[in-house]
Scaffold this active site. Structure first.
Site, PDB file in Angstrom:
ATOM      1  N   GLN A  13      -7.338  50.764 -33.390  1.00 12.76           N
ATOM      2  CA  GLN A  13      -6.804  50.152 -32.187  1.00 12.76           C
ATOM      3  C   GLN A  13      -7.718  49.036 -31.681  1.00 12.76           C
ATOM      4  O   GLN A  13      -8.936  49.123 -31.794  1.00 12.76           O
ATOM      5  CB  GLN A  13      -6.601  51.210 -31.107  1.00 12.76           C
ATOM      6  CG  GLN A  13      -5.554  52.223 -31.517  1.00 12.76           C
ATOM      7  CD  GLN A  13      -5.131  53.119 -30.377  1.00 12.76           C
ATOM      8  OE1 GLN A  13      -3.999  53.059 -29.925  1.00 12.76           O
ATOM      9  NE2 GLN A  13      -6.026  53.958 -29.919  1.00 12.76           N
ATOM     10  N   SER A  94     -11.000  55.074 -37.308  1.00 17.81           N
ATOM     11  CA  SER A  94     -10.207  55.901 -36.389  1.00 17.81           C
ATOM     12  C   SER A  94      -8.767  56.009 -36.888  1.00 17.81           C
ATOM     13  O   SER A  94      -8.522  56.574 -37.949  1.00 17.81           O
ATOM     14  CB  SER A  94     -10.296  55.329 -34.966  1.00 17.81           C
ATOM     15  OG  SER A  94      -9.698  56.198 -34.027  1.00 17.81           O
ATOM     16  N   ARG A 119       0.311  61.556 -32.269  1.00 16.07           N
ATOM     17  CA  ARG A 119      -1.130  61.517 -32.006  1.00 16.07           C
ATOM     18  C   ARG A 119      -1.425  60.653 -30.783  1.00 16.07           C
ATOM     19  O   ARG A 119      -2.209  61.021 -29.905  1.00 16.07           O
ATOM     20  CB  ARG A 119      -1.856  60.969 -33.237  1.00 16.07           C
ATOM     21  CG  ARG A 119      -3.377  60.847 -33.128  1.00 16.07           C
ATOM     22  CD  ARG A 119      -3.925  60.324 -34.462  1.00 16.07           C
ATOM     23  NE  ARG A 119      -5.390  60.236 -34.514  1.00 16.07           N
ATOM     24  CZ  ARG A 119      -6.088  59.139 -34.250  1.00 16.07           C
ATOM     25  NH1 ARG A 119      -5.460  58.026 -33.870  1.00 16.07           N
ATOM     26  NH2 ARG A 119      -7.408  59.150 -34.352  1.00 16.07           N
ATOM     27  N   HIS A 205     -12.041  59.877 -28.878  1.00 14.54           N
ATOM     28  CA  HIS A 205     -13.201  60.421 -29.596  1.00 14.54           C
ATOM     29  C   HIS A 205     -14.234  61.080 -28.687  1.00 14.54           C
ATOM     30  O   HIS A 205     -15.393  61.177 -29.037  1.00 14.54           O
ATOM     31  CB  HIS A 205     -13.827  59.345 -30.489  1.00 14.54           C
ATOM     32  CG  HIS A 205     -12.851  58.762 -31.460  1.00 14.54           C
ATOM     33  ND1 HIS A 205     -12.317  59.499 -32.487  1.00 14.54           N
ATOM     34  CD2 HIS A 205     -12.275  57.533 -31.517  1.00 14.54           C
ATOM     35  CE1 HIS A 205     -11.459  58.735 -33.160  1.00 14.54           C
ATOM     36  NE2 HIS A 205     -11.413  57.554 -32.581  1.00 14.54           N
ATOM     37  N   GLN A 254     -11.493  64.428 -36.037  1.00 15.20           N
ATOM     38  CA  GLN A 254     -11.751  63.013 -35.766  1.00 15.20           C
ATOM     39  C   GLN A 254     -11.312  62.593 -34.371  1.00 15.20           C
ATOM     40  O   GLN A 254     -11.915  61.732 -33.741  1.00 15.20           O
ATOM     41  CB  GLN A 254     -11.034  62.166 -36.831  1.00 15.20           C
ATOM     42  CG  GLN A 254     -11.387  60.697 -36.813  1.00 15.20           C
ATOM     43  CD  GLN A 254     -10.155  59.833 -36.867  1.00 15.20           C
ATOM     44  OE1 GLN A 254      -9.299  59.894 -35.994  1.00 15.20           O
ATOM     45  NE2 GLN A 254     -10.055  59.017 -37.895  1.00 15.20           N
TER      46      GLN A 254
END
Length: 318
Positions: A13, A94, A119, A205, A254
């Site tokens: 992103q 990511s 997600r 994260h 992750q």
């Protein structure tokens, strides 16, 4: 035959922008077909959104994630359509790890595009819009950033932590908005050259994403995963994995673990990689990779001219 000294890397992103891939879409049937497939999987016209939508809408993570995955897979398919060979290794930043696993044959594309939309939804709803933030910190020692964030979080007023180790001297922090603001000021005072908020809509994260990880694990239980045909270096521990169940676990971890991008690139270099192709919009990873290891040659695929130049360069390097 794989390109022995070449890695393909897939952006996350922050690489999205209205109007991206317009020339590639006009030039390559593989790009057009990939966006059609994604639109059918999600039930809306993704290509129209990218070309004619608002940047604010594109930046919402539940939209950004399938858009970027589709863009990367589209360019990978265009590369193959034009006669490009596969690399020796792949990695993604990511979200880009999902793109890498699709291109390595571990995840089906339609499954993956639906999965990363979920997600994104899970990540967005884990922390309401406005309550979480991320910021890039430039020009300060990694450990100093870790320590200052830990000190601020330890006051009990909100979470903030170093979450993306993008290159030496470039670390992203994330957490509750107020704590990120406090950390930005403290890091500037400690000597950071720049500390700037990022255009994302959730604190990725961090431990704040644990609820999203639990929901992602449930969604992923319904998804088939195969052993990848190309090694994929994972963000969590900078190693490749063949076991589908271990890959499933790492994709969940992750979401709430730091992205060890510097380590991923170093792991590729240790495998003999000298050429790195950024398979997705923009050149964010190319810039990071040069700072990690100046010996790396970077290439991109977003524009047709760049794709053709990369084909020629790698044919000469093989």
């Amino acid at each position: 035959m794989a390109l022995a000294n070449t890695a393909f890397v897939f952006p996350g992103q922050g690489s999205q922008k209205v109007g991206m891939l317009a020339a590639a879409h006009a030039e390559y049937a593989a790009v057009r077909d990939t966006f059609t497939e994604a639109s059918e999987a999600l039930g809306y016209d993704m290509w129209d959104l990218i070309q004619n939508g608002e940047q604010e809408a594109l930046n919402l993570t539940a939209t950004t994630q399938p858009v970027l995955l589709t863009s990367s897979v589209a360019l990978w398919r265009a590369w193959l359509e034009q006669g490009g060979e596969g690399p020796a290794v792949m990695a993604g930043h990511s979200l880009g790890e999902f793109s890498a696993l699709v291109c390595a044959g571990a995840l089906g594309f339609a499954d993956a595009v639906r999965l990363v939309r979920q997600r994104g939804e899970f990540m967005q709803t884990a922390v309401p819009v406005g309550e979480g933030a991320m910021a890039a910190i430039i020009g300060l020692d990694d450990q100093a950033i870790v320590d200052i964030c830990a000190d601020i979080a330890g006051r009990g007023e909100g979470e903030v932590a170093a979450v993306n180790f993008n290159s030496p001297g470039q670390v992203v922090i994330a957490g509750h908005t107020g704590s990120v603001d406090v950390a930005i000021a403290a890091l500037k005072e400690a000597g950071a050259k720049r500390a700037m908020p990022l255009p994302v809509s959730a604190p990725f994260h961090t431990v704040l994403m644990k609820p999203a990880g639990e929901r992602l694990a449930e969604a992923m239980a319904q998804i088939s995963i195969q052993a990848p045909s190309v090694p994929v270096i994972h963000n969590v521990h900078c190693q490749a994995e063949n076991d589908p169940e271990r890959i499933r676990e790492l994709l969940v971890q992750q979401i709430y673990s730091p992205v060890q991008w510097t380590g991923c690139v170093q792991a590729m270099v240790e495998r003999g990689v000298g050429e790195v192709v950024e398979c997705g919009p923009g050149k964010v990873l190319s810039g990071l990779n040069r700072r990690i290891d100046k010996s790396l040659n970077s290439h991109s695929l977003e524009e047709p001219e760049a794709l053709q130049a990369t084909l020629a360069a790698l044919a000469g390097a093989a």
